[in-house]
Design a protein around this motif. Structure first.
Motif, PDB file in Angstrom:
ATOM      1  N   LEU A 122      -3.285   8.496  -6.778  1.00 46.68           N
ATOM      2  CA  LEU A 122      -4.650   8.845  -6.389  1.00 46.68           C
ATOM      3  C   LEU A 122      -4.782  10.352  -6.234  1.00 46.68           C
ATOM      4  CD1 LEU A 122      -7.502   8.016  -5.406  1.00 46.68           C
ATOM      5  CD2 LEU A 122      -6.545   7.881  -3.090  1.00 46.68           C
ATOM      6  N   PHE A 123      -5.593  10.955  -7.080  1.00 44.50           N
ATOM      7  CA  PHE A 123      -5.954  12.365  -6.946  1.00 44.50           C
ATOM      8  C   PHE A 123      -7.327  12.411  -6.278  1.00 44.50           C
ATOM      9  CE2 PHE A 123      -3.174  12.366 -10.770  1.00 44.50           C
ATOM     10  CZ  PHE A 123      -2.159  13.162 -10.258  1.00 44.50           C
ATOM     11  N   ASP A 124      -7.309  12.640  -4.964  1.00 45.90           N
ATOM     12  CA  ASP A 124      -8.526  12.546  -4.164  1.00 45.90           C
ATOM     13  C   ASP A 124      -9.340  13.836  -4.255  1.00 45.90           C
ATOM     14  OD1 ASP A 124     -10.227  11.102  -2.611  1.00 45.90           O
ATOM     15  OD2 ASP A 124      -9.060  11.235  -0.766  1.00 45.90           O
ATOM     16  N   GLU A 125     -10.641  13.686  -4.474  1.00 43.45           N
ATOM     17  CA  GLU A 125     -11.576  14.812  -4.616  1.00 43.45           C
ATOM     18  C   GLU A 125     -11.087  15.775  -5.701  1.00 43.45           C
ATOM     19  OE1 GLU A 125     -13.893  15.449  -0.553  1.00 43.45           O
ATOM     20  OE2 GLU A 125     -11.762  15.904  -0.300  1.00 43.45           O
ATOM     21  N   ILE A 126     -10.976  15.224  -6.890  1.00 44.30           N
ATOM     22  CA  ILE A 126     -10.402  15.955  -8.014  1.00 44.30           C
ATOM     23  C   ILE A 126     -11.201  17.203  -8.356  1.00 44.30           C
ATOM     24  CG2 ILE A 126     -11.658  14.559  -9.707  1.00 44.30           C
ATOM     25  CD1 ILE A 126      -8.073  15.932 -10.082  1.00 44.30           C
ATOM     26  N   GLU A 127     -12.481  17.225  -8.044  1.00 47.25           N
ATOM     27  CA  GLU A 127     -13.302  18.384  -8.405  1.00 47.25           C
ATOM     28  C   GLU A 127     -12.903  19.639  -7.647  1.00 47.25           C
ATOM     29  OE1 GLU A 127     -15.567  16.374  -4.996  1.00 47.25           O
ATOM     30  OE2 GLU A 127     -14.365  15.791  -6.740  1.00 47.25           O
ATOM     31  N   LYS A 128     -12.135  19.483  -6.556  1.00 46.91           N
ATOM     32  CA  LYS A 128     -11.710  20.635  -5.767  1.00 46.91           C
ATOM     33  C   LYS A 128     -10.434  21.284  -6.304  1.00 46.91           C
ATOM     34  CE  LYS A 128     -13.855  18.958  -1.506  1.00 46.91           C
ATOM     35  NZ  LYS A 128     -13.656  18.582  -0.079  1.00 46.91           N
ATOM     36  N   ALA A 129      -9.811  20.670  -7.296  1.00 44.12           N
ATOM     37  CA  ALA A 129      -8.567  21.208  -7.859  1.00 44.12           C
ATOM     38  C   ALA A 129      -8.862  22.391  -8.768  1.00 44.12           C
ATOM     39  CB  ALA A 129      -7.830  20.125  -8.632  1.00 44.12           C
ATOM     40  N   HIS A 130      -7.866  23.266  -8.890  1.00 39.18           N
ATOM     41  CA  HIS A 130      -8.006  24.415  -9.788  1.00 39.18           C
ATOM     42  C   HIS A 130      -7.981  23.925 -11.242  1.00 39.18           C
ATOM     43  CE1 HIS A 130      -6.905  28.172 -11.882  1.00 39.18           C
ATOM     44  NE2 HIS A 130      -7.508  28.772 -10.867  1.00 39.18           N
ATOM     45  N   GLU A 183       0.822  -1.206   0.000  1.00 42.94           N
ATOM     46  CA  GLU A 183       0.000   0.000   0.000  1.00 42.94           C
ATOM     47  C   GLU A 183       0.860   1.261   0.000  1.00 42.94           C
ATOM     48  OE1 GLU A 183      -3.101   0.090   2.905  1.00 42.94           O
ATOM     49  OE2 GLU A 183      -3.852  -1.912   2.389  1.00 42.94           O
ATOM     50  N   GLU A 184       2.151   1.109   0.281  1.00 47.54           N
ATOM     51  CA  GLU A 184       3.060   2.257   0.190  1.00 47.54           C
ATOM     52  C   GLU A 184       3.257   2.702  -1.258  1.00 47.54           C
ATOM     53  OE1 GLU A 184       6.677   1.333   2.155  1.00 47.54           O
ATOM     54  OE2 GLU A 184       5.771   1.184   4.147  1.00 47.54           O
ATOM     55  N   ARG A 185       2.868   1.852  -2.211  1.00 48.10           N
ATOM     56  CA  ARG A 185       2.935   2.235  -3.623  1.00 48.10           C
ATOM     57  C   ARG A 185       1.731   3.084  -4.038  1.00 48.10           C
ATOM     58  NH1 ARG A 185       6.664  -0.532  -7.097  1.00 48.10           N
ATOM     59  NH2 ARG A 185       8.294  -1.361  -5.755  1.00 48.10           N
ATOM     60  N   LEU A 186       0.907   3.481  -3.082  1.00 48.27           N
ATOM     61  CA  LEU A 186      -0.188   4.414  -3.365  1.00 48.27           C
ATOM     62  C   LEU A 186       0.324   5.832  -3.131  1.00 48.27           C
ATOM     63  CD1 LEU A 186      -3.254   4.922  -3.970  1.00 48.27           C
ATOM     64  CD2 LEU A 186      -3.568   4.956  -1.491  1.00 48.27           C
ATOM     65  N   LEU A 187       0.351   6.640  -4.178  1.00 39.38           N
ATOM     66  CA  LEU A 187       0.770   8.040  -4.080  1.00 39.38           C
ATOM     67  C   LEU A 187      -0.498   8.885  -4.042  1.00 39.38           C
ATOM     68  CD1 LEU A 187       3.582   7.981  -6.807  1.00 39.38           C
ATOM     69  CD2 LEU A 187       3.748   7.382  -4.381  1.00 39.38           C
ATOM     70  N   ARG A 188      -0.812   9.435  -2.877  1.00 40.12           N
ATOM     71  CA  ARG A 188      -2.097  10.113  -2.686  1.00 40.12           C
ATOM     72  C   ARG A 188      -1.904  11.620  -2.604  1.00 40.12           C
ATOM     73  NH1 ARG A 188      -5.189  12.081   1.500  1.00 40.12           N
ATOM     74  NH2 ARG A 188      -7.450  11.938   1.208  1.00 40.12           N
ATOM     75  N   TYR A 189      -2.762  12.351  -3.323  1.00 35.65           N
ATOM     76  CA  TYR A 189      -2.723  13.813  -3.334  1.00 35.65           C
ATOM     77  C   TYR A 189      -4.130  14.335  -3.029  1.00 35.65           C
ATOM     78  CZ  TYR A 189       1.548  12.651  -5.788  1.00 35.65           C
ATOM     79  OH  TYR A 189       2.767  12.104  -6.123  1.00 35.65           O
ATOM     80  N   ASP A 190      -4.239  15.087  -1.958  1.00 38.43           N
ATOM     81  CA  ASP A 190      -5.509  15.710  -1.591  1.00 38.43           C
ATOM     82  C   ASP A 190      -5.666  16.961  -2.432  1.00 38.43           C
ATOM     83  OD1 ASP A 190      -7.702  16.906  -0.480  1.00 38.43           O
ATOM     84  OD2 ASP A 190      -7.018  16.768   1.591  1.00 38.43           O
ATOM     85  N   MET A 191      -6.582  16.923  -3.394  1.00 40.19           N
ATOM     86  CA  MET A 191      -6.662  18.001  -4.370  1.00 40.19           C
ATOM     87  C   MET A 191      -7.283  19.273  -3.805  1.00 40.19           C
ATOM     88  SD  MET A 191      -5.031  16.441  -6.493  1.00 40.19           S
ATOM     89  CE  MET A 191      -4.892  17.743  -7.709  1.00 40.19           C
ATOM     90  N   SER A 192      -7.838  19.215  -2.592  1.00 35.42           N
ATOM     91  CA  SER A 192      -8.298  20.453  -1.951  1.00 35.42           C
ATOM     92  C   SER A 192      -7.116  21.352  -1.612  1.00 35.42           C
ATOM     93  CB  SER A 192      -9.095  20.129  -0.688  1.00 35.42           C
ATOM     94  OG  SER A 192      -8.280  19.471   0.273  1.00 35.42           O
ATOM     95  N   GLU A 193      -5.905  20.781  -1.576  1.00 32.58           N
ATOM     96  CA  GLU A 193      -4.700  21.568  -1.314  1.00 32.58           C
ATOM     97  C   GLU A 193      -4.168  22.242  -2.582  1.00 32.58           C
ATOM     98  OE1 GLU A 193      -1.883  18.967   0.414  1.00 32.58           O
ATOM     99  OE2 GLU A 193      -3.124  18.462   2.164  1.00 32.58           O
ATOM    100  N   TYR A 194      -4.796  21.947  -3.711  1.00 31.89           N
ATOM    101  CA  TYR A 194      -4.335  22.494  -4.990  1.00 31.89           C
ATOM    102  C   TYR A 194      -5.445  23.288  -5.676  1.00 31.89           C
ATOM    103  CZ  TYR A 194      -0.535  19.188  -4.252  1.00 31.89           C
ATOM    104  OH  TYR A 194       0.521  18.503  -3.711  1.00 31.89           O
ATOM    105  N   SER A 195      -6.113  24.119  -4.894  1.00 33.69           N
ATOM    106  CA  SER A 195      -7.231  24.904  -5.420  1.00 33.69           C
ATOM    107  C   SER A 195      -6.811  26.297  -5.883  1.00 33.69           C
ATOM    108  CB  SER A 195      -8.329  25.027  -4.351  1.00 33.69           C
ATOM    109  OG  SER A 195      -7.803  25.613  -3.164  1.00 33.69           O
TER     110      SER A 195
END
Length: 618
Positions: free
Chosen positions: A412-420, A368-380
């Motif tokens: 994983l781009f989590d909650e992609i709709e929150k990205a700019h 599971e360490e091969r999961l690269l997760r990005y919280d897209m609310s941080e990229y708004s």
């Protein structure tokens, strides 16, 4: 002359500038280079014509090898380059031990003087780095490239540089004057057939140098697997890298065995490298299961589906799509120029979207360490995309750095709709072409990754359905509504690059109960219980209580784990630490009275210990 000036002058002498490739070739340390005769002759003609040459090629295409081949010819025939030595250097050669800009400039002058005195040809690998080497506040124009330009213009210094195509573009953009002093010479990658021919030519040398035997099928395995899994790299470099690692691992094993069993030091101690060693190396590097690495190993599709369905409940469509992409990869039916799969997981929160991505990383890439997760609310923010591809002071961006470190991964781009919206522009090349180039000219490949984007879009439509109501009669309409919601939010060119949009259904009563049972079973298998040999049997009422209190229509099954921790884990912890439950006991847990957890021992005394009251509001 000051002590520091004397030290810098000593470091600037020819033998201290870098490796003398001509001398190394004469000593037999650098061997002959195959399949590059024409390029070597082109390079020689340009040098004899008084030109500086820039070798342009992707990493692994053999830029260094061409220069080493030139040095080999130069060592055999001193008139080949008019009796001029080839000295390998780097930007660190010019910067080492320099504390101040003035010292840096002094050392550059000394190295140039030394090279002119010996008529040396300097070989500068990654010469694009010279555009920033030596840069300091208030001295932006005193970079190494700018300091060397006058000598190159007057023909007082001759350099053979090397860089990648993207590095060459950056050079032309950032310092066209310096770049124009070089004649470009393109180094193309060798074919798989040419690389295999080189391997067979050098087989005897490998076996002699390392005291090993290489089975004939080894080279074919290296070529085949390198071509399949190292698509972003190039022949012959990527194939030689594999062989070097396998030989090093085998040599280390031999040394360890000889320390333990000295009698192995005879002829029987010679190790063999077999195709199985190559398979093991690729499995270690990629994390991929053996049925994907080895084409003579098979697996039933239902076994892949079963792995996920035993852990994800109520999302058979999503599991089938994940199974399909694994099957495509195993059969080599995926597009080698794109990511292995590109998915948009849409639907209510708490239905298993992120959990399925984690399971996919575990199954396909080993952890599971091969999961690269990005919280897209941080990229708004409008410029937030820069943090993904480039950092400050020429550092790499987070996405670039992560994928370079783990190219075989689930992104994983989590909650992609929150990205700019700028993020979506960035992703278009990643999703469509499977590659991304940062500001420094570095190109990162995504062809070994699976990209998953999650979105809660349409979750409100699903949440209107009462819990326990069958979705079978309403799902077509709901999917149409979700497709409409997605099209209103995402651009068509973005949606068209997706392998599949998967809608996660809301959890019905049966699925919620299965999740509650799973979380309770996981709790009962924790170390604090198993180490004490305490057996815990939950009664049906406990599961029903967790279904009632661990599910929220707004958050899905996400609160279930917290509910099990609070209402079951905490009372058990209290009973263990207070001595009410002891080593080796078997207990039942049940719900009685005013929703209290009851802990009953299975012994002759049949005592019961009331636990903390279970209050939903608490």
């Amino acid at each position: 002359m000051s002590d520091r000036t004397a030290m810098l002058e000593g470091l600037s002498r020819l033998e201290n500038i870098g490796r003398n490739l001509t001398q190394l070739a004469a000593d037999g340390i650098i061997g002959p280079i195959y399949e590059r005769t024409e390029l070597i002759n082109q390079l020689r003609r340009q040098i004899l014509g008084g030109n500086n040459v820039l070798l342009i090629g992707e990493p692994g295409t053999g830029k260094n090898a061409v220069v080493e081949g030139l040095a080999c010819w130069n060592a055999k025939r001193r008139d080949f380059l008019d009796n001029r030595p080839i000295i390998e250097c780097a930007h660190t050669t010019f910067q080492a031990y320099c504390l101040y800009v003035s010292e840096f400039e002094t050392k550059v002058q000394m190295i140039v003087d030394e090279a002119r005195k010996h008529r040396a040809i300097l070989y500068y690998d990654q010469i694009n780095l010279s555009l920033s080497a030596g840069r300091a506040d208030g001295a932006e124009d005193r970079t190494l490239a700018n300091l060397l330009t006058p000598y190159l213009s007057r023909g007082e210094l001759h350099i053979v540089g090397s860089t990648t195509p993207e590095g060459y573009k950056a050079m032309r953009k950032r310092n066209p004057v310096f770049t124009s002093r070089f004649v470009p010479l393109t180094i193309s990658a060798l074919s798989a057939e040419q690389t295999l021919l080189i391997f067979k030519t050098l087989q005897a040398k490998f076996e002699t140098d390392y005291s090993i035997l290489i089975e004939p099928a080894v080279f074919e395995s290296i070529i085949d697997l390198s071509d399949r899994f190292f698509k972003a790299r190039f022949f012959p470099g990527k194939a030689f890298e594999v062989l070097r690692h396998v030989i090093a691992a085998k040599a280390e094993c031999t040394e360890q065995e000889m320390q333990i069993r000295p009698q192995l030091k005879g002829s029987d101690s010679i190790k063999k490298i077999a195709p199985q060693d190559i398979h093991a190396y690729f499995q270690q590097q990629t994390g991929l299961p053996s049925f994907i690495i080895q084409q003579d190993e098979f697996i039933a599709p239902k076994d892949i589906f079963s792995f996920f369905s035993q852990r994800i409940y109520g999302q058979d469509e999503a599991i089938q799509e994940v199974t399909n992409v694994i099957l495509h990869l195993a059969a080599e039916m995926n597009d080698p120029q794109r990511p292995v799969g590109v998915f948009l997981f849409a639907g209510p929160t708490g239905t298993g979207k992120t959990y399925l991505a984690r399971l996919l990383a575990r199954y396909l890439f080993g952890s599971e360490e091969r999961l690269l997760r990005y919280d897209m609310s941080e990229y708004s923010a409008p410029n937030s995309f820069e943090r993904l591809i480039s950092g400050r002071y020429d550092q790499r961006g987070k996405l670039v750095e992560d994928v370079l470190a783990a190219p075989f991964s689930v992104i994983l781009f989590d909650e992609i709709e929150k990205a700019h919206p700028n993020i979506f522009n960035l992703l278009l090349s990643v999703l469509g072409e499977g590659r991304l180039t940062d500001e420094t000219g570095l190109t990162v490949g995504f062809s070994n990754a699976i990209i998953i984007m999650t979105s809660n879009v349409g979750g409100d439509l699903y949440s209107k359905k009462p819990m326990g109501v069958s979705m079978e009669t309403t799902i077509p309409l709901t999917e149409m509504d979700l497709q409409k919601a997605l099209k209103s939010l995402f651009r068509p060119e973005f949606l068209n690059r997706l392998t599949k949009t998967v809608f996660f259904r809301p959890l019905d009563q049966e699925v919620i109960k299965a999740i509650a049972q799973r979380e309770i079973e996981k709790l009962c298998e924790r170390q604090g219980l198993t180490r004490r040999k305490i057996s815990v049997t939950p009664m049906e009422a406990v599961t029903e209580a967790m279904v009632s209190w661990g599910y929220n229509s707004e958050y899905g099954a996400r609160p279930m784990q917290r509910a099990v921790e609070r209402y079951i884990g905490t009372p058990l912890a209290e009973a263990i630490t207070s001595g009410q439950i002891r080593m080796g006991q078997s207990i039942h847990i049940d719900i009685e009275g005013d929703d209290r957890l009851i802990i009953r021992q299975e012994d002759s005394k049949a005592r019961s210990y009331p636990g903390r009251a279970l209050k939903k509001s608490g």
